[in-house]
Design an enzyme around this catalytic site. Structure first.
Site, PDB file in Angstrom:
ATOM      1  N   ARG A 126      55.661   7.698  16.264  1.00  0.00           N
ATOM      2  CA  ARG A 126      54.778   7.500  17.421  1.00  0.00           C
ATOM      3  C   ARG A 126      53.328   7.632  16.989  1.00  0.00           C
ATOM      4  O   ARG A 126      53.011   8.196  15.963  1.00  0.00           O
ATOM      5  CB  ARG A 126      55.095   8.526  18.507  1.00  0.00           C
ATOM      6  N   LYS A 191      60.270  20.013  13.944  1.00  0.00           N
ATOM      7  CA  LYS A 191      60.802  18.712  14.336  1.00  0.00           C
ATOM      8  C   LYS A 191      62.077  18.343  13.568  1.00  0.00           C
ATOM      9  O   LYS A 191      62.082  18.266  12.342  1.00  0.00           O
ATOM     10  CB  LYS A 191      59.720  17.658  14.091  1.00  0.00           C
ATOM     11  N   ARG A 325      50.921  20.482  23.017  1.00  0.00           N
ATOM     12  CA  ARG A 325      50.897  21.620  22.095  1.00  0.00           C
ATOM     13  C   ARG A 325      50.897  22.897  22.900  1.00  0.00           C
ATOM     14  O   ARG A 325      50.195  22.991  23.889  1.00  0.00           O
ATOM     15  CB  ARG A 325      49.607  21.605  21.271  1.00  0.00           C
TER      16      ARG A 325
HETATM   17  C1  BTN Z   1      58.324  10.034  16.311  1.00  0.00           C
HETATM   18  O1  BTN Z   1      57.208   9.838  15.796  1.00  0.00           O
HETATM   19  O2  BTN Z   1      58.655  11.149  16.711  1.00  0.00           O
HETATM   20  C2  BTN Z   1      59.278   8.898  16.460  1.00  0.00           C
HETATM   21  C3  BTN Z   1      60.023   8.620  15.181  1.00  0.00           C
HETATM   22  C4  BTN Z   1      61.018   7.481  15.296  1.00  0.00           C
HETATM   23  C5  BTN Z   1      61.609   7.126  13.957  1.00  0.00           C
HETATM   24  C6  BTN Z   1      62.717   6.119  14.087  1.00  0.00           C
HETATM   25  S1  BTN Z   1      63.636   5.948  12.592  1.00  0.00           S
HETATM   26  C7  BTN Z   1      64.463   4.553  13.248  1.00  0.00           C
HETATM   27  C8  BTN Z   1      63.442   3.756  14.018  1.00  0.00           C
HETATM   28  N1  BTN Z   1      62.766   2.827  13.147  1.00  0.00           N
HETATM   29  C9  BTN Z   1      61.483   3.157  12.978  1.00  0.00           C
HETATM   30  O3  BTN Z   1      60.685   2.542  12.253  1.00  0.00           O
HETATM   31  N2  BTN Z   1      61.176   4.233  13.720  1.00  0.00           N
HETATM   32  C10 BTN Z   1      62.325   4.702  14.462  1.00  0.00           C
END
Ligand code: BTN
Length: 328
Positions: A126, A191, A325
């Site tokens: 994100r 996380k 946060r």
């Molecule tokens: C975040 O930042 O918390 C979200 C992360 C999401 C990662 C997943 S891995 C599978 C899918 N493909 C990606 O490129 N991103 C999501």
């Protein structure tokens, strides 16, 4: 550098954990011992470490179960399986989300298409962050789904997906998982996973959603300095799980969720989300590109909006470029 089929071949041969001599591997792969040595170095560079023992040969330092379409499907509930139109397992992709978004741009049907990969070379997180996606370590999974009533029908979806993930993790005995609005999966404040939902199509009509999720299963030691936030993996929580089984359980829940979401929306998930809320009744900062607001976390609305008490009054904030946060 792309992963060569030979490297995958070596990994499949060695995945059972037995020792192989250089000669054996050379004969099985049809290459010289020097070429075997090079392949083993490439395997090591992927973060899959190899042990060498005099007189016995080489073996992988940990048991490795590579992703496999048949195995994944064998762990998906029978009724749910019918809703999966395609299950794609790749050795590597830039990003499983990008793969489905690109198919959308090409007007290809993505409804019910599931994609997973052993590694992502440009995994998306994100807020434009990179999602570190090392080989054969974690789960990188995306599901394409189409909705008929525009973006309004997917309000709160990322929160509901968080609930489904927690339920799948509880199935494997991981019960200490919490959720941070809108969609971080945490254990002990660190996380464990995240959800990235991307949208395409008509915001008021037929729209296509890519639900992407990343879950840390067993992070290798290399490359973790790239992760910019405190993290944890399932292995570190005392849970060792086969990724094919984990994906099977995730799909079983996520496909049911997606199938009913246009009709049921977030409401049926709200109560469980509130139980899993990592910041319930805590003072938090809501950070948007425009401002930072301090408030008391009251919970979420029926459609997944964040309820904060700010200066004695309740305010509701919707998804978007925000982060939460715990305040001091
Ligand atoms: C975040 O930042 O918390 C979200 C992360 C999401 C990662 C997943 S891995 C599978 C899918 N493909 C990606 O490129 N991103 C999501």
């Amino acid at each position: 550098m792309p992963i060569s089929p030979n490297v995958v071949h070596v990994l499949r041969l060695m995945s059972g954990g037995e020792y192989f001599s250089g000669e054996q591997l050379g004969a099985l792969l049809g290459v010289s011992r020097a070429a075997v040595w090079k392949q083993l170095q490439l395997v090591d560079a992927l973060g899959v470490s190899i042990e060498r023992k005099r007189g016995r040969g080489y073996r992988l330092s940990r048991h490795l179960s590579l992703l496999d379409v048949e195995k994944i499907l064998s762990f998906v509930d029978e009724r749910t399986k019918d809703h999966v139109s395609e299950l794609i397992v790749e050795t590597e992709l830039e990003s499983t989300n990008k793969y489905l978004m690109d198919r959308c741009v090409n007007r290809d049907v993505i409804h019910g298409v599931v994609v997973t990969a052993e590694r992502q070379t440009a995994g998306r997180g994100r807020r434009g962050r990179e999602w570190y996606s090392p080989f054969a370590a974690n789960v990188y999974l995306s599901i394409g789904w189409s909705f008929h009533q525009g973006v309004a029908s997917v309000e709160g979806l990322s929160l509901a997906v968080g609930v489904a993930i927690c339920e799948a993790l509880a199935f494997f005995g991981l019960n200490s998982v919490e959720l941070k609005w809108p969609n971080d999966v945490l254990v002990g404040g660190k996380k464990l996973g995240g959800v990235l939902i991307e949208l395409a199509g008509d915001p008021a009509g037929e729209c296509h959603v890519v639900v992407g999720l990343g879950l840390n299963v067993v992070m290798p030691t290399i490359g973790v300095d790239k992760i910019s936030q405190p993290w944890v993996d399932m292995h570190g929580c005392g849970i060792d799980v086969d990724r094919n089984r984990l994906i099977g359980q995730l799909l079983t829940r996520l496909i049911v969720l997606l199938s009913g979401y246009e009709k049921d929306r977030f409401l049926p998930y709200r109560e469980t989300w509130e139980h899993l809320n990592a910041y319930k009744h805590q003072h938090v900062f809501l950070v948007t590109p425009m401002q930072s607001i301090c408030g008391l976390m009251l919970g979420v609305t029926d459609s997944g909006g964040l309820r904060l008490e700010v200066d004695g009054e309740e305010q509701v904030f919707l998804g978007g470029e925000v982060s939460l946060r715990a305040s001091l």
